[in-house]
Write a protein that holds these residues in place. Structure first.
Motif, PDB file in Angstrom:
ATOM      1  N   ASP A 105      42.731 144.570 140.329  1.00  0.00           N
ATOM      2  CA  ASP A 105      43.969 144.463 140.022  1.00  0.00           C
ATOM      3  C   ASP A 105      45.016 143.961 140.886  1.00  0.00           C
ATOM      4  OD1 ASP A 105      45.274 147.498 140.602  1.00  0.00           O
ATOM      5  OD2 ASP A 105      45.325 147.676 138.543  1.00  0.00           O
ATOM      6  N   PHE A 106      45.172 144.737 141.560  1.00  0.00           N
ATOM      7  CA  PHE A 106      46.058 144.112 143.824  1.00  0.00           C
ATOM      8  C   PHE A 106      44.860 143.803 144.702  1.00  0.00           C
ATOM      9  CE2 PHE A 106      48.079 144.720 147.247  1.00  0.00           C
ATOM     10  CZ  PHE A 106      49.425 144.189 147.487  1.00  0.00           C
ATOM     11  N   ALA A 107      45.509 143.052 145.027  1.00  0.00           N
ATOM     12  CA  ALA A 107      44.277 141.946 146.211  1.00  0.00           C
ATOM     13  C   ALA A 107      44.938 142.106 147.394  1.00  0.00           C
ATOM     14  CB  ALA A 107      43.456 141.290 146.245  1.00  0.00           C
ATOM     15  N   ASP A 140      55.434 147.575 139.615  1.00  0.00           N
ATOM     16  CA  ASP A 140      55.797 146.891 138.921  1.00  0.00           C
ATOM     17  C   ASP A 140      54.466 146.495 138.294  1.00  0.00           C
ATOM     18  OD1 ASP A 140      58.172 146.745 139.908  1.00  0.00           O
ATOM     19  OD2 ASP A 140      57.617 145.167 140.524  1.00  0.00           O
ATOM     20  N   LYS A 141      53.355 146.346 139.110  1.00  0.00           N
ATOM     21  CA  LYS A 141      51.511 145.887 137.707  1.00  0.00           C
ATOM     22  C   LYS A 141      51.154 147.659 136.595  1.00  0.00           C
ATOM     23  CE  LYS A 141      51.389 142.036 137.643  1.00  0.00           C
ATOM     24  NZ  LYS A 141      51.165 141.480 135.585  1.00  0.00           N
ATOM     25  N   LEU A 147      52.901 131.619 140.455  1.00  0.00           N
ATOM     26  CA  LEU A 147      53.345 132.349 141.259  1.00  0.00           C
ATOM     27  C   LEU A 147      53.946 133.627 141.357  1.00  0.00           C
ATOM     28  CD1 LEU A 147      54.105 131.102 144.148  1.00  0.00           C
ATOM     29  CD2 LEU A 147      56.150 130.146 143.283  1.00  0.00           C
ATOM     30  N   TYR A 148      53.699 135.054 141.868  1.00  0.00           N
ATOM     31  CA  TYR A 148      54.336 135.812 141.332  1.00  0.00           C
ATOM     32  C   TYR A 148      55.169 136.162 141.898  1.00  0.00           C
ATOM     33  CZ  TYR A 148      54.830 141.268 139.721  1.00  0.00           C
ATOM     34  OH  TYR A 148      55.569 141.868 139.199  1.00  0.00           O
ATOM     35  N   GLY A 153      46.226 140.911 137.517  1.00  0.00           N
ATOM     36  CA  GLY A 153      46.393 140.755 138.853  1.00  0.00           C
ATOM     37  C   GLY A 153      46.827 140.228 139.485  1.00  0.00           C
ATOM     38  N   VAL A 154      47.217 140.782 140.875  1.00  0.00           N
ATOM     39  CA  VAL A 154      47.756 139.901 141.553  1.00  0.00           C
ATOM     40  C   VAL A 154      47.286 140.214 142.921  1.00  0.00           C
ATOM     41  CG1 VAL A 154      49.768 139.885 143.150  1.00  0.00           C
ATOM     42  CG2 VAL A 154      50.717 140.338 140.706  1.00  0.00           C
TER      43      VAL A 154
END
Ligand SMILES: C[S@@+](CC[C@H](N)C(=O)[O-])C[C@H]1O[C@@H](n2cnc3c(N)ncnc32)[C@H](O)[C@@H]1O
Length: 244
Positions: free
Chosen positions: A123-125, A42-43, A178-179, A151-152
């Protein structure tokens, strides 16, 4: 999800290159791996990082997703060879993805500042390592500095009290929202709910625990795995604080 990962989930084991049967434990479960992969899709995440390799289950799930687009995944685990006999590395090799990871066998508090110094961005962790509040606070501090807006960051194991407490704080940061959560955010029932009316009493904040005043369900984090999205830069005043 790849056939290999699917088979490992079914058997909860795999055979490594030495012919040893590796019985998997402590792993991120199948649906949670799908949750991580969905966020990456999605990201359209391309710069991913993870702490906690172990037998390589979540690492494989993340790597197979980013490798589709030719990207490499950064993974940190101090004990990959000493504690897990390199079996996470074996699993990635079986998937043909050894070259799609950038692996650091060191404590995260050593590697994260180095990555920051190098000017790395993510951008993601995904964090699934120790369950100690202070260690994870430090990890979040550095990851936040390197996470791009949009980023998430995802933490596993919010059922552990130290991580739950940490997230009660982090979810209130103005530059995060909150994602998503896996599984769903469960309503609080029982005694905690029964006494929650006490929060309306004068000076309640002094005498009633923050968990009663503002429960985990209302914060949206009464779950095991929580994803926060960075929505901007950290612009908190030096004296910013929220009760948690
Ligand atoms: C629950 S396991 C990770 C499971 C993995 N995410 C999976 O889905 O298969 C936790 C891992 O974190 C590593 N670890 C714990 N504390 C760490 C730290 N401070 N720095 C780096 N790795 C750490 C451990 O060696 C262990 O492999």
């Amino acid at each position: 999800m790849s056939q290999l990962l699917d088979e490992v989930f079914k058997a909860r084991s795999f055979t490594n290159s030495k012919g040893e049967l590796v019985k998997v434990h402590s792993e991120t479960n199948r649906d949670q791996c799908k949750f991580l992969q969905q966020i990456i899709r999605d990201k359209k995440a391309s710069k991913t990082i993870e702490i906690g390799f172990a037998f390589g289950i979540s690492t494989l799930a993340i790597t197979e997703e980013v490798a589709k687009n030719g990207h490499r995944h950064v993974v940190i685990d101090r004990f990959e060879n000493t504690g897990w006999h390199g079996n996470g590395l074996e699993l990635l090799s079986m998937a043909g993805l050894s070259d799609a990871i950038e692996f650091y066998e060191e404590y995260c508090y050593i590697i994260l500042p180095e990555l920051l110094k190098q000017g790395r961005k993510f951008d993601f962790a995904y964090v699934d390592s120790t369950k100690l509040f202070d260690w994870l606070m430090v990890d979040f501090f550095y990851l936040d500095k390197m996470l791009e807006p949009g980023g998430v960051i995802v933490f596993d194991d919010l059922m552990f009290p130290g991580i739950r407490k940490l997230f009660r704080y982090l979810v209130q940061f103005p530059h995060y929202q909150l994602y998503g959560v896996y599984p769903e955010n469960k309503k609080i029932t029982g005694v905690r709910k029964a006494v929650s009316f006490l929060r309306h009493l004068p000076k309640s904040q002094k005498y009633i625990s923050p968990e009663v005043i503002l429960d985990d369900y209302k914060l949206g984090i009464n779950s095991n795995c929580v994803a926060l999205e960075k929505v901007g830069e950290d612009e908190r005043r030096w004296d910013w604080h929220k009760t948690f």
